[in-house]
Scaffold this motif. Structure first.
Motif, PDB file in Angstrom:
ATOM      1  N   LYS A   1       0.842  -1.218   0.000  1.00 57.67           N
ATOM      2  CA  LYS A   1       0.000   0.000   0.000  1.00 57.67           C
ATOM      3  C   LYS A   1       0.870   1.259   0.000  1.00 57.67           C
ATOM      4  N   LEU A   2       2.012   1.154  -0.643  1.00 55.17           N
ATOM      5  CA  LEU A   2       2.969   2.250  -0.625  1.00 55.17           C
ATOM      6  C   LEU A   2       2.477   3.464  -1.410  1.00 55.17           C
ATOM      7  N   TYR A   3       1.831   3.206  -2.543  1.00 56.96           N
ATOM      8  CA  TYR A   3       1.434   4.316  -3.401  1.00 56.96           C
ATOM      9  C   TYR A   3       0.282   5.132  -2.799  1.00 56.96           C
ATOM     10  N   GLU A   4      -0.545   4.460  -1.982  1.00 59.36           N
ATOM     11  CA  GLU A   4      -1.604   5.212  -1.298  1.00 59.36           C
ATOM     12  C   GLU A   4      -0.981   6.279  -0.399  1.00 59.36           C
ATOM     13  N   GLY A   5       0.093   5.868   0.312  1.00 59.64           N
ATOM     14  CA  GLY A   5       0.780   6.812   1.187  1.00 59.64           C
ATOM     15  C   GLY A   5       1.450   7.931   0.411  1.00 59.64           C
ATOM     16  N   MET A   6       2.091   7.574  -0.717  1.00 57.84           N
ATOM     17  CA  MET A   6       2.765   8.596  -1.518  1.00 57.84           C
ATOM     18  C   MET A   6       1.774   9.612  -2.073  1.00 57.84           C
ATOM     19  N   LEU A   7       0.634   9.109  -2.555  1.00 54.70           N
ATOM     20  CA  LEU A   7      -0.342  10.004  -3.178  1.00 54.70           C
ATOM     21  C   LEU A   7      -1.144  10.794  -2.149  1.00 54.70           C
ATOM     22  N   ALA A   8      -0.970  10.443  -0.863  1.00 49.57           N
ATOM     23  CA  ALA A   8      -1.596  11.248   0.186  1.00 49.57           C
ATOM     24  C   ALA A   8      -0.749  12.487   0.491  1.00 49.57           C
ATOM     25  N   THR A   9       0.468  12.530  -0.088  1.00 44.95           N
ATOM     26  CA  THR A   9       1.325  13.712   0.067  1.00 44.95           C
ATOM     27  C   THR A   9       1.103  14.640  -1.133  1.00 44.95           C
ATOM     28  N   SER A  10       2.032  15.531  -1.340  1.00 43.93           N
ATOM     29  CA  SER A  10       1.892  16.456  -2.477  1.00 43.93           C
ATOM     30  C   SER A  10       2.216  15.801  -3.809  1.00 43.93           C
ATOM     31  N   LEU A  11       2.734  14.555  -3.774  1.00 40.37           N
ATOM     32  CA  LEU A  11       3.111  13.880  -5.020  1.00 40.37           C
ATOM     33  C   LEU A  11       1.882  13.546  -5.855  1.00 40.37           C
ATOM     34  N   GLY A  12       2.021  13.672  -7.166  1.00 38.16           N
ATOM     35  CA  GLY A  12       0.956  13.278  -8.078  1.00 38.16           C
ATOM     36  C   GLY A  12       1.246  11.914  -8.680  1.00 38.16           C
ATOM     37  N   PRO A  13       0.267  11.310  -9.355  1.00 37.30           N
ATOM     38  CA  PRO A  13       0.497   9.980  -9.949  1.00 37.30           C
ATOM     39  C   PRO A  13       1.623   9.963 -10.974  1.00 37.30           C
ATOM     40  N   LEU A  14       1.841  11.084 -11.691  1.00 36.40           N
ATOM     41  CA  LEU A  14       2.952  11.121 -12.649  1.00 36.40           C
ATOM     42  C   LEU A  14       4.295  11.126 -11.930  1.00 36.40           C
ATOM     43  N   ASP A  15       4.374  11.788 -10.754  1.00 36.95           N
ATOM     44  CA  ASP A  15       5.605  11.745  -9.953  1.00 36.95           C
ATOM     45  C   ASP A  15       5.920  10.312  -9.542  1.00 36.95           C
TER      46      ASP A  15
ATOM     47  N   TYR B   1      -2.331  -3.600 -13.649  1.00 32.91           N
ATOM     48  CA  TYR B   1      -3.594  -4.324 -13.866  1.00 32.91           C
ATOM     49  C   TYR B   1      -3.578  -5.720 -13.243  1.00 32.91           C
ATOM     50  N   MET B   2      -2.444  -6.154 -12.691  1.00 37.34           N
ATOM     51  CA  MET B   2      -2.339  -7.494 -12.100  1.00 37.34           C
ATOM     52  C   MET B   2      -2.952  -7.501 -10.705  1.00 37.34           C
ATOM     53  N   LYS B   3      -3.722  -8.547 -10.421  1.00 36.29           N
ATOM     54  CA  LYS B   3      -4.407  -8.622  -9.127  1.00 36.29           C
ATOM     55  C   LYS B   3      -3.944  -9.786  -8.259  1.00 36.29           C
ATOM     56  N   ALA B   4      -3.297 -10.795  -8.826  1.00 34.45           N
ATOM     57  CA  ALA B   4      -2.871 -11.972  -8.056  1.00 34.45           C
ATOM     58  C   ALA B   4      -1.484 -12.399  -8.515  1.00 34.45           C
ATOM     59  N   PHE B   5      -0.764 -13.131  -7.631  1.00 34.78           N
ATOM     60  CA  PHE B   5       0.572 -13.595  -7.974  1.00 34.78           C
ATOM     61  C   PHE B   5       0.555 -14.456  -9.237  1.00 34.78           C
ATOM     62  N   GLN B   6      -0.526 -15.215  -9.417  1.00 37.49           N
ATOM     63  CA  GLN B   6      -0.601 -16.093 -10.588  1.00 37.49           C
ATOM     64  C   GLN B   6      -0.568 -15.293 -11.895  1.00 37.49           C
TER      65      GLN B   6
ATOM     66  N   ARG C   1      -3.637   4.922 -14.578  1.00 36.18           N
ATOM     67  CA  ARG C   1      -4.024   3.799 -13.726  1.00 36.18           C
ATOM     68  C   ARG C   1      -3.881   4.158 -12.238  1.00 36.18           C
ATOM     69  N   LEU C   2      -2.764   4.791 -11.877  1.00 39.30           N
ATOM     70  CA  LEU C   2      -2.570   5.190 -10.476  1.00 39.30           C
ATOM     71  C   LEU C   2      -3.628   6.205 -10.056  1.00 39.30           C
ATOM     72  N   ARG C   3      -3.957   7.093 -10.962  1.00 36.66           N
ATOM     73  CA  ARG C   3      -4.977   8.091 -10.643  1.00 36.66           C
ATOM     74  C   ARG C   3      -6.340   7.428 -10.427  1.00 36.66           C
ATOM     75  N   ALA C   4      -6.644   6.458 -11.291  1.00 38.16           N
ATOM     76  CA  ALA C   4      -7.938   5.774 -11.169  1.00 38.16           C
ATOM     77  C   ALA C   4      -8.008   4.930  -9.899  1.00 38.16           C
ATOM     78  N   LEU C   5      -6.883   4.297  -9.534  1.00 32.75           N
ATOM     79  CA  LEU C   5      -6.877   3.410  -8.366  1.00 32.75           C
ATOM     80  C   LEU C   5      -6.929   4.160  -7.049  1.00 32.75           C
ATOM     81  N   PHE C   6      -6.223   5.292  -6.962  1.00 31.80           N
ATOM     82  CA  PHE C   6      -6.050   5.931  -5.658  1.00 31.80           C
ATOM     83  C   PHE C   6      -6.646   7.320  -5.520  1.00 31.80           C
ATOM     84  N   LEU C   7      -6.958   7.961  -6.633  1.00 26.68           N
ATOM     85  CA  LEU C   7      -7.499   9.324  -6.526  1.00 26.68           C
ATOM     86  C   LEU C   7      -8.928   9.444  -7.025  1.00 26.68           C
ATOM     87  N   GLY C   8      -9.433   8.381  -7.630  1.00 22.82           N
ATOM     88  CA  GLY C   8     -10.819   8.375  -8.068  1.00 22.82           C
ATOM     89  C   GLY C   8     -11.093   9.276  -9.255  1.00 22.82           C
TER      90      GLY C   8
END
Length: 275
Positions: A112-126, A185-190, A268-275
């Motif tokens: 859940k690292l990117y959720e934390g990063m995007l909660a700061t001033s960083l944008g998905p492109l950063d 887009y990957m959801k499982a280790f398989q 993709r990062l924007r859609a996943l974490f910023l809605g």
């Protein structure tokens, strides 16, 4: 309005570039470098030794039986010098892919690292650019070590081989960019097995060990569409000194690949974490 209400309010970003970019991807790169200090370097270096072992066994061993081979431009070179630039491209691909797929998959779905990063001033492109640059650095380290081995074994046949290093950076950037986009887009280790399912045949058939002309024309058309083939031909031309105008298409291929990967990863990062 209370402090609690301010904290719980949805984080709204202004539209346009400001919604995606804070101009600080290097903080993501720096975080990756600091975290790498606690990693096992034996695991990290395993991706470097694989193409080196291929070069030692096939380039020197099998090369003694094969003799010279013709490149795409018609130049005749020793077999070891024919496969060495291909394995250099593979080395760059391996370094970039390992970090932009497995590491990104873990950070995305478990850390859940990117959720934390995007909660700061960083944008998905950063975040996207920072992770891709970090993966690129690993590919560049692998390739630099491989180039030193090529120089020691006398497999850089022309002074133009010095331009192979920026070409390697371009290749690593392309694979890192596209690898992170696909991994988002990957959801499982398989699902990660599909990446190896694609990489292995690409490694074997991209004119790595023999000229592409040994295939029927329809197979050649498929191989020419693969990114690794463009990297192999680009570096092979530079290390052997057999330059031709068509090499610019290989460069353009990777520029487009980088652009597509960056756009898809950012969205993709924007859609996943910023809605």
């Amino acid at each position: 309005m209370t402090t609690t209400e301010l904290t719980d309010a949805p984080r709204v970003r202004a539209g346009g570039v400001r919604a995606l970019w804070a101009g600080n991807p290097w903080s993501v790169v720096l975080r990756g470098l600091i975290a790498a200090r606690s990693s096992s370097f034996v695991v990290i270096l395993s991706g470097f030794f694989e193409p080196v072992l291929y070069l030692a066994s096939m380039g020197i061993g099998l090369g003694a039986l094969i003799g010279d081979v013709q490149t795409e431009s018609g130049a005749s070179v020793p077999y070891a010098a024919f496969i060495a630039p291909a394995l250099l491209a593979v080395s760059a691909m391996n370094g970039a892919i390992y970090d932009s797929t497995w590491n990104v998959f873990f950070k995305l779905n478990y850390g859940k690292l990117y959720e934390g990063m995007l909660a700061t001033s960083l944008g998905p492109l950063d975040v996207a650019l920072g992770e891709i640059i970090y993966a690129l650095l690993r590919g560049l380290v692998y390739a630099s070590g491989f180039m030193i081995i090529m120089q020691i074994w006398g497999l850089n046949l022309s002074w133009t081989a010095v331009f192979a290093l920026p070409a390697v950076a371009l290749i690593a950037f392309g694979f890192a960019s596209f690898g992170m986009a696909v991994t988002s887009y990957m959801k499982a280790f398989q699902h990660m097995d599909w990446i190896q399912f694609v990489l292995m045949p690409m490694f074997l058939f991209s004119a790595t060990f023999y000229p592409i002309t040994v295939y029927p024309e329809w197979v050649q058309a498929i191989v020419r569409a693969l990114p690794l083939w463009h990297g192999v031909e680009l570096i092979r031309g530079l290390t052997t000194g057999a330059l031709y105008p068509g090499m610019l298409w290989h460069v353009l291929y990777y520029v487009v690949m980088i652009a597509i990967g960056l756009v898809f990863t950012t969205k993709r990062l924007r859609a996943l974490f910023l809605g």
